[in-house]
Design a protein around this motif. Sequence first.
Motif, PDB file in Angstrom:
ATOM      1  N   MET A 175      -6.394  11.152   1.384  1.00  0.00           N
ATOM      2  CA  MET A 175      -7.576  10.300   1.248  1.00  0.00           C
ATOM      3  C   MET A 175      -7.144   8.841   1.099  1.00  0.00           C
ATOM      4  SD  MET A 175     -10.466  10.207  -1.766  1.00  0.00           S
ATOM      5  CE  MET A 175     -11.097  11.834  -1.334  1.00  0.00           C
ATOM      6  N   TYR A 176      -7.772   7.981   1.857  1.00  0.00           N
ATOM      7  CA  TYR A 176      -7.447   6.560   1.779  1.00  0.00           C
ATOM      8  C   TYR A 176      -8.233   5.914   0.644  1.00  0.00           C
ATOM      9  CZ  TYR A 176      -5.443   7.500   6.328  1.00  0.00           C
ATOM     10  OH  TYR A 176      -4.701   8.027   7.345  1.00  0.00           O
ATOM     11  N   ARG A 177      -7.533   5.080  -0.127  1.00  0.00           N
ATOM     12  CA  ARG A 177      -8.172   4.417  -1.259  1.00  0.00           C
ATOM     13  C   ARG A 177      -8.157   2.896  -1.135  1.00  0.00           C
ATOM     14  NH1 ARG A 177      -8.591   7.765  -5.634  1.00  0.00           N
ATOM     15  NH2 ARG A 177     -10.074   6.163  -6.312  1.00  0.00           N
ATOM     16  N   ALA A 178      -7.370   2.375  -0.175  1.00  0.00           N
ATOM     17  CA  ALA A 178      -7.251   0.917  -0.036  1.00  0.00           C
ATOM     18  C   ALA A 178      -7.039   0.547   1.426  1.00  0.00           C
ATOM     19  CB  ALA A 178      -6.091   0.390  -0.886  1.00  0.00           C
ATOM     20  N   ILE A 179      -7.445  -0.658   1.768  1.00  0.00           N
ATOM     21  CA  ILE A 179      -7.224  -1.188   3.116  1.00  0.00           C
ATOM     22  C   ILE A 179      -6.696  -2.608   2.985  1.00  0.00           C
ATOM     23  CG2 ILE A 179      -9.636  -1.959   3.343  1.00  0.00           C
ATOM     24  CD1 ILE A 179      -9.334  -1.244   6.378  1.00  0.00           C
TER      25      ILE A 179
END
Length: 200
Positions: free
Chosen positions: A1-5
């Motif tokens: 799961m991505y939490r930051a960009i």
Amino acid sequence: MYRAIIYDFDGVIRQWDTAETRALEEQFGLPAGAISEAAFEPSLLERALTGRIPDETWRLATANAVVRAHGENGAEAVRLWGARLGVIDQGMVALVKDVRGRLRTGLLTNATTRLETDLQAFKLDQAFDVVVNSARVGFVKPHPVVYRVAAVRLGFPPDMCLFVDDTEEHVEAARASGMTAIRFRGVEHLRGQLARLGVG
């Protein structure tokens, strides 16, 4: 799961019109490429982007180099060149705002000490949770340190971070650091890539 960009700035959010630089050179009787050749001389640029010299010193050194090579008209040409701020892609600003509602958001850019002033001028100084400026950390992309700094400041491991840049070398370095990286090819393309990854 991505939490930051994490986004690059120049070439992604801010764009520069090289035709404007050429018009200045023509106006002041300079050969094509005279300003860029001076400003982006590798050793000088490296010192500016790593913060070893401030932005003002970089621009003064650029002007001096142009004057030495092409005469006194070069000083005013470089002054006007240096006063430009570029153009912000409002489509990208909208995307940054949209995605920030779901992910922590960072800016990671190779820039001089003027970056923060430029962000304020564009009213983007509050658009990111974290700003990593190469001139403040002393390393430039694609050095692995800058990617680690960005991830640490955002509070997530690299494999939970997305990275967006228009330069392939920087994209590959982000992947090597453990991030999922996207080569920027325009706002709509990026929206599609983010949707494919489940964060659009």
